[in-house]
Motif scaffolding. Structure first.
Motif, PDB file in Angstrom:
ATOM      1  N   LYS A  79      36.710   9.776  -0.334  1.00  0.00           N
ATOM      2  CA  LYS A  79      34.894   9.858   0.123  1.00  0.00           C
ATOM      3  C   LYS A  79      34.792   8.949   0.433  1.00  0.00           C
ATOM      4  CE  LYS A  79      35.557  14.730  -0.917  1.00  0.00           C
ATOM      5  NZ  LYS A  79      34.390  16.031  -1.791  1.00  0.00           N
ATOM      6  N   TYR A  80      33.806   8.910   1.347  1.00  0.00           N
ATOM      7  CA  TYR A  80      32.843   7.618   1.352  1.00  0.00           C
ATOM      8  C   TYR A  80      31.238   8.339   1.199  1.00  0.00           C
ATOM      9  CZ  TYR A  80      29.691   3.308   0.756  1.00  0.00           C
ATOM     10  OH  TYR A  80      28.889   2.250   0.246  1.00  0.00           O
ATOM     11  N   ILE A  81      30.329   8.488   0.406  1.00  0.00           N
ATOM     12  CA  ILE A  81      28.797   9.600   0.653  1.00  0.00           C
ATOM     13  C   ILE A  81      27.478   8.477   0.860  1.00  0.00           C
ATOM     14  CG2 ILE A  81      27.404  11.122  -0.615  1.00  0.00           C
ATOM     15  CD1 ILE A  81      29.953  11.499  -2.691  1.00  0.00           C
ATOM     16  N   PHE A  82      26.780   9.391   1.623  1.00  0.00           N
ATOM     17  CA  PHE A  82      25.798   8.467   2.636  1.00  0.00           C
ATOM     18  C   PHE A  82      25.062   9.047   2.629  1.00  0.00           C
ATOM     19  CE2 PHE A  82      29.377   6.882   5.218  1.00  0.00           C
ATOM     20  CZ  PHE A  82      28.728   5.697   5.232  1.00  0.00           C
ATOM     21  N   SER A  83      23.803   8.978   0.779  1.00  0.00           N
ATOM     22  CA  SER A  83      22.860  10.078   0.398  1.00  0.00           C
ATOM     23  C   SER A  83      21.109   8.919   1.128  1.00  0.00           C
ATOM     24  CB  SER A  83      22.653  10.433  -0.630  1.00  0.00           C
ATOM     25  OG  SER A  83      24.296  10.606  -1.020  1.00  0.00           O
ATOM     26  N   SER A  84      20.650  10.668   2.095  1.00  0.00           N
ATOM     27  CA  SER A  84      19.098   9.694   2.339  1.00  0.00           C
ATOM     28  C   SER A  84      18.421  10.784   2.014  1.00  0.00           C
ATOM     29  CB  SER A  84      19.003   9.164   4.076  1.00  0.00           C
ATOM     30  OG  SER A  84      19.230  10.810   4.154  1.00  0.00           O
ATOM     31  N   SER A  85      17.123  10.077   1.212  1.00  0.00           N
ATOM     32  CA  SER A  85      16.432  11.079   0.391  1.00  0.00           C
ATOM     33  C   SER A  85      14.598  10.803   1.067  1.00  0.00           C
ATOM     34  CB  SER A  85      15.941  11.008  -0.600  1.00  0.00           C
ATOM     35  OG  SER A  85      15.603  12.125  -1.170  1.00  0.00           O
ATOM     36  N   ASN A  86      13.577  11.490   1.310  1.00  0.00           N
ATOM     37  CA  ASN A  86      12.131  10.756   0.327  1.00  0.00           C
ATOM     38  C   ASN A  86      11.914  10.659  -0.984  1.00  0.00           C
ATOM     39  OD1 ASN A  86      12.241  13.650  -0.664  1.00  0.00           O
ATOM     40  ND2 ASN A  86      10.569  14.536   0.974  1.00  0.00           N
ATOM     41  N   ASP A  87      12.738  10.746  -1.676  1.00  0.00           N
ATOM     42  CA  ASP A  87      12.690  10.137  -3.381  1.00  0.00           C
ATOM     43  C   ASP A  87      13.623   8.860  -3.115  1.00  0.00           C
ATOM     44  OD1 ASP A  87      12.278   9.028  -5.793  1.00  0.00           O
ATOM     45  OD2 ASP A  87      13.268  10.873  -6.268  1.00  0.00           O
ATOM     46  N   PRO A  88      12.860   8.121  -3.081  1.00  0.00           N
ATOM     47  CA  PRO A  88      13.477   6.611  -2.735  1.00  0.00           C
ATOM     48  C   PRO A  88      14.592   6.900  -3.699  1.00  0.00           C
ATOM     49  CG  PRO A  88      10.999   6.120  -2.851  1.00  0.00           C
ATOM     50  CD  PRO A  88      11.104   7.620  -2.963  1.00  0.00           C
ATOM     51  N   SER A  89      14.704   6.791  -5.131  1.00  0.00           N
ATOM     52  CA  SER A  89      15.170   7.413  -6.695  1.00  0.00           C
ATOM     53  C   SER A  89      16.829   7.433  -5.812  1.00  0.00           C
ATOM     54  CB  SER A  89      15.302   7.514  -7.599  1.00  0.00           C
ATOM     55  OG  SER A  89      14.423   8.470  -7.621  1.00  0.00           O
ATOM     56  N   ARG A  90      16.632   8.691  -4.907  1.00  0.00           N
ATOM     57  CA  ARG A  90      17.967   9.572  -4.417  1.00  0.00           C
ATOM     58  C   ARG A  90      18.648   8.609  -3.136  1.00  0.00           C
ATOM     59  NH1 ARG A  90      19.365  12.578  -8.313  1.00  0.00           N
ATOM     60  NH2 ARG A  90      17.877  13.135 -10.274  1.00  0.00           N
ATOM     61  N   ASP A  91      18.089   7.441  -2.485  1.00  0.00           N
ATOM     62  CA  ASP A  91      18.415   6.998  -1.347  1.00  0.00           C
ATOM     63  C   ASP A  91      19.588   6.158  -1.921  1.00  0.00           C
ATOM     64  OD1 ASP A  91      18.375   6.959   1.548  1.00  0.00           O
ATOM     65  OD2 ASP A  91      16.917   5.853   1.150  1.00  0.00           O
ATOM     66  N   ARG A  92      21.173   6.261  -1.296  1.00  0.00           N
ATOM     67  CA  ARG A  92      21.953   6.073  -2.014  1.00  0.00           C
ATOM     68  C   ARG A  92      23.341   6.260  -1.431  1.00  0.00           C
ATOM     69  NH1 ARG A  92      21.924   9.095  -7.444  1.00  0.00           N
ATOM     70  NH2 ARG A  92      20.109   8.844  -8.572  1.00  0.00           N
ATOM     71  N   GLU A  93      24.189   5.200  -1.934  1.00  0.00           N
ATOM     72  CA  GLU A  93      25.418   5.668  -1.127  1.00  0.00           C
ATOM     73  C   GLU A  93      26.903   4.695  -1.878  1.00  0.00           C
ATOM     74  OE1 GLU A  93      26.716   1.851   2.348  1.00  0.00           O
ATOM     75  OE2 GLU A  93      25.299   2.745   2.486  1.00  0.00           O
ATOM     76  N   GLY A  94      27.376   5.941  -1.815  1.00  0.00           N
ATOM     77  CA  GLY A  94      28.766   5.137  -2.317  1.00  0.00           C
ATOM     78  C   GLY A  94      30.428   6.133  -2.556  1.00  0.00           C
ATOM     79  N   TYR A  95      31.223   5.469  -3.024  1.00  0.00           N
ATOM     80  CA  TYR A  95      32.324   5.591  -2.927  1.00  0.00           C
ATOM     81  C   TYR A  95      33.468   6.665  -3.800  1.00  0.00           C
ATOM     82  CZ  TYR A  95      33.805   2.454  -6.756  1.00  0.00           C
ATOM     83  OH  TYR A  95      34.376   2.131  -7.515  1.00  0.00           O
ATOM     84  N   ARG A  96      34.076   8.080  -4.099  1.00  0.00           N
ATOM     85  CA  ARG A  96      35.040   8.485  -4.322  1.00  0.00           C
ATOM     86  C   ARG A  96      36.445   8.926  -4.203  1.00  0.00           C
ATOM     87  NH1 ARG A  96      36.309  13.919  -5.734  1.00  0.00           N
ATOM     88  NH2 ARG A  96      35.854  14.945  -7.493  1.00  0.00           N
ATOM     89  N   PHE A  97      37.103   7.900  -5.030  1.00  0.00           N
ATOM     90  CA  PHE A  97      38.974   8.261  -5.386  1.00  0.00           C
ATOM     91  C   PHE A  97      39.011   9.241  -5.538  1.00  0.00           C
ATOM     92  CE2 PHE A  97      37.957   3.888  -3.666  1.00  0.00           C
ATOM     93  CZ  PHE A  97      37.716   3.772  -2.344  1.00  0.00           C
ATOM     94  N   ALA A  98      39.965  10.239  -5.727  1.00  0.00           N
ATOM     95  CA  ALA A  98      40.253  10.790  -6.873  1.00  0.00           C
ATOM     96  C   ALA A  98      42.429  11.135  -6.697  1.00  0.00           C
ATOM     97  CB  ALA A  98      40.269  12.101  -6.343  1.00  0.00           C
ATOM     98  N   VAL A  99      42.541  11.498  -7.570  1.00  0.00           N
ATOM     99  CA  VAL A  99      44.490  12.096  -7.556  1.00  0.00           C
ATOM    100  C   VAL A  99      44.758  12.781  -8.871  1.00  0.00           C
ATOM    101  CG1 VAL A  99      46.497  10.636  -7.369  1.00  0.00           C
ATOM    102  CG2 VAL A  99      45.029   9.356  -6.624  1.00  0.00           C
ATOM    103  N   SER A 100      45.127  14.252  -7.804  1.00  0.00           N
ATOM    104  CA  SER A 100      45.562  15.359  -9.098  1.00  0.00           C
ATOM    105  C   SER A 100      47.023  15.301  -8.452  1.00  0.00           C
ATOM    106  CB  SER A 100      44.575  15.820  -8.736  1.00  0.00           C
ATOM    107  OG  SER A 100      44.615  16.640  -7.720  1.00  0.00           O
ATOM    108  N   VAL A 101      47.870  15.904 -10.066  1.00  0.00           N
ATOM    109  CA  VAL A 101      49.212  16.354  -9.950  1.00  0.00           C
ATOM    110  C   VAL A 101      49.480  17.735 -10.604  1.00  0.00           C
ATOM    111  CG1 VAL A 101      51.597  15.770 -11.032  1.00  0.00           C
ATOM    112  CG2 VAL A 101      49.902  14.112  -9.904  1.00  0.00           C
ATOM    113  N   GLY A 102      49.427  18.208  -9.578  1.00  0.00           N
ATOM    114  CA  GLY A 102      49.492  20.305 -10.493  1.00  0.00           C
ATOM    115  C   GLY A 102      51.252  20.353 -10.120  1.00  0.00           C
ATOM    116  N   TYR A 103      51.467  21.591 -10.815  1.00  0.00           N
ATOM    117  CA  TYR A 103      52.464  21.960 -11.070  1.00  0.00           C
ATOM    118  C   TYR A 103      52.578  23.275 -10.426  1.00  0.00           C
ATOM    119  CZ  TYR A 103      57.412  23.246 -11.748  1.00  0.00           C
ATOM    120  OH  TYR A 103      59.089  23.733 -12.085  1.00  0.00           O
TER     121      TYR A 103
END
Length: 324
Positions: free
Chosen positions: A298-322
């Motif tokens: 995922k790539y998350i684009f976050s915009s906000s009228n609070d400057p400290s919450r105006d961010r963007e970044g990545y998220r990678f996840a891998v899972s193994v289930g049975y």
């Protein structure tokens, strides 16, 4: 955690009831015979079907503000276990399950190195005819991470109506009511603050072929609370496309738009905080036999009228289930 006596008592009763249901279900799992279940299925009777799942995963994530002055790392790993039963026939089904997740953070952005979440579910589905189905569901969460708090206990009840006039088209509408309690000590006389509110979900799925779908999802929700830090409203819309690559491998690109308003959190300009997130993602699912191996980016684009919450970044996840 449950410092507010009326809600504590109600949550405790609900927790005990759902735990009793889960224990009874586990007892059925131990004494049930798969061979007998198959014989009953052949006779058109109700069938008891136990199930279980174990899963391990790793998550790598990082976000920062536009000037990269604030970098937040969220790397971690988790273990998940689930056990339950279904009991039903061609038109009716009762499902009971217990689910637990243990999470360990490698780089903690909040000062909380690890946490766990428990969930108990009781669900009943009833087909009305060939096209319509109604589902009732009750759930109890302990230590759930929510948009307004990192430590939330929740008791919820929901009703879902499904309409599937043909295999190519399926419509679902679910209404949910949620009662929440937060381990914050910010309620009356130092009790935990509470919140409650509805959520409405609508889903349309178009089936093109085997494991080949297009999905559209809409959601509107709100939590009302006497604690202004806990109250919010949110609307979200999402779309996804699932396509098989081989018999066991599928790819699922998706995108979601979320808009959240916090009623009691204010910016430096005395405006209510208003956040918008756009989240494109792609997921690979390799399901072979009882194994479930999944990867997500995922790539998350976050915009906000609070400057400290105006961010963007990545998220990678891998899972193994049975799945058992």
């Amino acid at each position: 955690m449950f410092r507010d006596k009326p809600l504590r008592a109600a949550m405790a009763r609900a927790r005990n009831v759902l735990r009793l249901i889960a224990l009874v279900g586990c007892a059925f799992v131990l004494i049930a015979s798969p061979a007998n279940a198959q014989d009953e299925a052949d006779d058109g009777a109700w069938v008891l079907d136990p199930f279980a799942r174990v899963e391990a995963g790793i998550v790598l994530s990082e976000s920062g503000d536009r000037e990269n002055d604030l970098i937040i790392n969220g790397d971690g790993g988790y273990l998940r276990a689930q056990i339950g039963i279904t009991f039903g026939n061609d038109t009716s089904e009762l499902r009971l399950d217990a689910d637990r997740i243990e999470v360990e953070r490698f780089d903690s952005a909040t000062g909380r190195d690890g946490f766990n979440r428990d969930r108990l579910t009781a669900q009943f589905s009833q087909a009305i005819d060939d096209d319509w189905e109604v589902q009732l569901r009750g759930r109890l969460y302990d230590d759930l991470v929510t948009v307004e708090s990192i430590d939330t206990d929740e008791l919820q009840g929901s009703v879902q109506v499904e309409y599937e006039p043909e295999r190519a088209h399926r419509f679902r509408l679910r209404g949910t009511w949620r009662d929440r309690e937060y381990d914050d000590g910010e309620g009356v006389n130092g009790a935990s603050s509470t919140g409650q509110g509805p959520r409405v979900d609508f889903e349309y799925r178009h089936r093109i072929g085997r494991y080949h779908y297009i999905n559209f999802d809409l959601r509107a929700e709100e939590i009302n609370s006497a604690n202004p830090d806990r109250a919010y409203t949110r609307e979200s819309v999402g779309a996804s496309y699932t396509r098989p690559i081989t018999r066991n491998l599928r790819v699922r690109p998706a995108i979601e738009l979320r808009h959240t308003r916090f009623d009691g959190r204010f910016t430096v300009d005395a405006e209510e905080r208003d956040d918008t997130q756009v989240v494109p993602e792609v997921e690979l699912l390799w399901w072979t036999g009882n194994w479930r191996i999944e990867g997500e980016a995922k790539y998350i684009f976050s915009s906000s009228n609070d400057p400290s919450r105006d961010r963007e970044g990545y998220r990678f996840a891998v899972s193994v289930g049975y799945v058992f």
